[in-house]
Design a protein around this motif. Structure first.
Motif, PDB file in Angstrom:
ATOM      1  N   THR A 118     -24.667  -4.505  10.468  1.00 33.74           N
ATOM      2  CA  THR A 118     -23.804  -5.485  10.931  1.00 33.74           C
ATOM      3  C   THR A 118     -22.924  -4.923  12.076  1.00 33.74           C
ATOM      4  O   THR A 118     -23.021  -3.633  12.310  1.00 33.74           O
ATOM      5  N   PHE A 119     -22.153  -5.682  12.623  1.00 33.59           N
ATOM      6  CA  PHE A 119     -21.399  -5.315  13.746  1.00 33.59           C
ATOM      7  C   PHE A 119     -19.949  -5.334  13.123  1.00 33.59           C
ATOM      8  O   PHE A 119     -19.535  -6.335  12.568  1.00 33.59           O
ATOM      9  N   GLY A 120     -19.199  -4.582  13.959  1.00 34.58           N
ATOM     10  CA  GLY A 120     -17.633  -4.552  13.573  1.00 34.58           C
ATOM     11  C   GLY A 120     -17.043  -4.107  14.988  1.00 34.58           C
ATOM     12  O   GLY A 120     -17.444  -3.501  15.883  1.00 34.58           O
ATOM     13  N   VAL A 121     -15.710  -4.361  14.850  1.00 31.11           N
ATOM     14  CA  VAL A 121     -15.029  -3.901  16.112  1.00 31.11           C
ATOM     15  C   VAL A 121     -13.788  -3.105  15.742  1.00 31.11           C
ATOM     16  O   VAL A 121     -13.407  -2.915  14.806  1.00 31.11           O
ATOM     17  N   ILE A 122     -13.325  -2.300  16.849  1.00 31.72           N
ATOM     18  CA  ILE A 122     -12.076  -1.374  16.622  1.00 31.72           C
ATOM     19  C   ILE A 122     -11.273  -1.510  17.947  1.00 31.72           C
ATOM     20  O   ILE A 122     -12.035  -1.465  19.016  1.00 31.72           O
ATOM     21  N   GLN A 123     -10.052  -1.460  17.821  1.00 33.71           N
ATOM     22  CA  GLN A 123      -9.164  -1.390  18.950  1.00 33.71           C
ATOM     23  C   GLN A 123      -8.783   0.082  19.200  1.00 33.71           C
ATOM     24  O   GLN A 123      -7.835   0.410  18.759  1.00 33.71           O
ATOM     25  N   VAL A 124      -9.502   0.684  19.878  1.00 30.85           N
ATOM     26  CA  VAL A 124      -9.367   2.298  20.184  1.00 30.85           C
ATOM     27  C   VAL A 124      -8.155   2.429  20.563  1.00 30.85           C
ATOM     28  O   VAL A 124      -7.413   3.565  20.493  1.00 30.85           O
ATOM     29  N   ASP A 125      -7.636   1.935  21.586  1.00 33.32           N
ATOM     30  CA  ASP A 125      -6.133   2.033  22.299  1.00 33.32           C
ATOM     31  C   ASP A 125      -5.322   1.882  21.440  1.00 33.32           C
ATOM     32  O   ASP A 125      -4.188   2.612  21.549  1.00 33.32           O
ATOM     33  N   LYS A 126      -5.279   1.156  20.276  1.00 30.59           N
ATOM     34  CA  LYS A 126      -4.481   0.785  19.356  1.00 30.59           C
ATOM     35  C   LYS A 126      -4.315   2.092  18.416  1.00 30.59           C
ATOM     36  O   LYS A 126      -3.137   2.352  18.279  1.00 30.59           O
ATOM     37  N   VAL A 127      -5.387   2.660  18.016  1.00 29.09           N
ATOM     38  CA  VAL A 127      -5.673   3.846  17.221  1.00 29.09           C
ATOM     39  C   VAL A 127      -4.813   4.944  17.894  1.00 29.09           C
ATOM     40  O   VAL A 127      -4.073   5.573  17.405  1.00 29.09           O
ATOM     41  N   ILE A 128      -5.286   5.022  19.090  1.00 28.78           N
ATOM     42  CA  ILE A 128      -4.942   6.432  20.039  1.00 28.78           C
ATOM     43  C   ILE A 128      -3.263   6.116  20.194  1.00 28.78           C
ATOM     44  O   ILE A 128      -2.404   7.094  20.247  1.00 28.78           O
ATOM     45  N   THR A 129      -2.913   4.978  20.746  1.00 26.07           N
ATOM     46  CA  THR A 129      -1.430   4.818  21.169  1.00 26.07           C
ATOM     47  C   THR A 129      -0.644   4.997  19.847  1.00 26.07           C
ATOM     48  O   THR A 129       0.628   5.679  19.880  1.00 26.07           O
ATOM     49  N   GLY A 130      -1.108   4.406  18.541  1.00 24.83           N
ATOM     50  CA  GLY A 130      -0.238   4.693  17.301  1.00 24.83           C
ATOM     51  C   GLY A 130      -0.068   6.213  17.022  1.00 24.83           C
ATOM     52  O   GLY A 130       0.989   6.725  16.603  1.00 24.83           O
ATOM     53  N   HIS A 131      -0.990   6.916  17.467  1.00 25.93           N
ATOM     54  CA  HIS A 131      -0.872   8.310  17.018  1.00 25.93           C
ATOM     55  C   HIS A 131      -0.048   9.015  17.851  1.00 25.93           C
ATOM     56  O   HIS A 131       0.853   9.985  17.792  1.00 25.93           O
ATOM     57  N   ILE A 132      -0.138   8.698  19.180  1.00 23.87           N
ATOM     58  CA  ILE A 132       0.757   9.200  20.206  1.00 23.87           C
ATOM     59  C   ILE A 132       2.154   8.901  19.951  1.00 23.87           C
ATOM     60  O   ILE A 132       2.806   9.913  20.112  1.00 23.87           O
ATOM     61  N   ASN A 133       2.330   7.763  19.683  1.00 20.09           N
ATOM     62  CA  ASN A 133       3.716   7.464  19.394  1.00 20.09           C
ATOM     63  C   ASN A 133       4.388   8.150  18.119  1.00 20.09           C
ATOM     64  O   ASN A 133       5.739   8.374  18.210  1.00 20.09           O
ATOM     65  N   LYS A 134       3.399   8.299  17.379  1.00 12.65           N
ATOM     66  CA  LYS A 134       3.949   9.192  15.882  1.00 12.65           C
ATOM     67  C   LYS A 134       4.383  10.439  15.971  1.00 12.65           C
ATOM     68  O   LYS A 134       5.294  10.993  15.629  1.00 12.65           O
ATOM     69  N   TYR A 135       3.239  11.208  16.769  1.00 14.64           N
ATOM     70  CA  TYR A 135       3.575  12.764  17.091  1.00 14.64           C
ATOM     71  C   TYR A 135       4.138  13.127  18.412  1.00 14.64           C
ATOM     72  O   TYR A 135       4.446  14.135  18.502  1.00 14.64           O
ATOM     73  N   ALA A 136       4.398  12.204  19.216  1.00 16.65           N
ATOM     74  CA  ALA A 136       4.896  12.513  20.592  1.00 16.65           C
ATOM     75  C   ALA A 136       6.499  12.998  20.483  1.00 16.65           C
ATOM     76  O   ALA A 136       6.968  13.771  21.139  1.00 16.65           O
TER      77      ALA A 136
END
Length: 115
Positions: A31-49
Motif C-alpha cells: 500500500t502507499f503512505g506519506v511522510i512529511q520529511v521536512d517536518k521530521v528534519i525540522t523537528g530534529h534540528i529545532n530540538k538539538y540545535a
C-alpha cells in the motif's frame, strides 16, 4: 490418444492453477503512505540545535540522525508493507506516517546518544 492428451492438459491446468494460487496468496501487495520529511528534519534540528556541541559532535549527531531516519523508514516500509512517498509530492488521503517516524527516530536517537 485423445483421452491421454485431455488428461495431461487437465493435469497441467490443475497444477498451474494451484501454483498460481500459492504464488498470489504469498505475494504481498504494497500500500502507499506519506511522510512529511521536512517536518521530521525540522523537528530534529529545532530540538538539538539548542545544545552546546562542538562541530565534531554536531557532525556525529547529524550522521547518527541520518542513519536512524533511514533505518526507521526502511523498517516501517518492510514491517507494514507500505511504500512511503513524500507528502508534498502527493495530494491524497493516504495514511500519514510522519508522527510515527518522528516518535521512533527520537526514541532511538535519545537511546544512541545516551550510550
Amino acid at each position: 490418444m485423445n483421452k491421454l492428451f485431455i488428461t495431461i492438459v487437465a493435469s497441467v491446468a490443475v497444477y498451474t492453477a494451484a501454483l498460481l494460487t500459492i504464488v498470489f496468496k504469498n505475494t504481498n501487495t504494497s500500500t502507499f503512505g506519506v511522510i512529511q520529511v521536512d517536518k521530521v528534519i525540522t523537528g530534529h534540528i529545532n530540538k538539538y540545535a539548542k545544545l552546546q556541541l562542538s562541530d565534531k559532535e554536531r557532525l556525529n549527531n547529524t550522521k547518527l540522525f541520518s542513519k536512524i531516519l533511514s533505518r526507521t523508514l526502511n523498517n516501517i516500509q518492510e514491517n507494514e508493507n507500505v511504500v512511503l512517498l513524500t507528502k508534498p509530492a502527493v495530494v491524497s488521503n493516504l495514511k500519514d506516517y510522519t508522527f510515527e517516524v518522528i516518535s521512533k527516530v527520537n526514541k532511538e536517537f535519545e537511546y544512541e546518544i545516551s550510550k
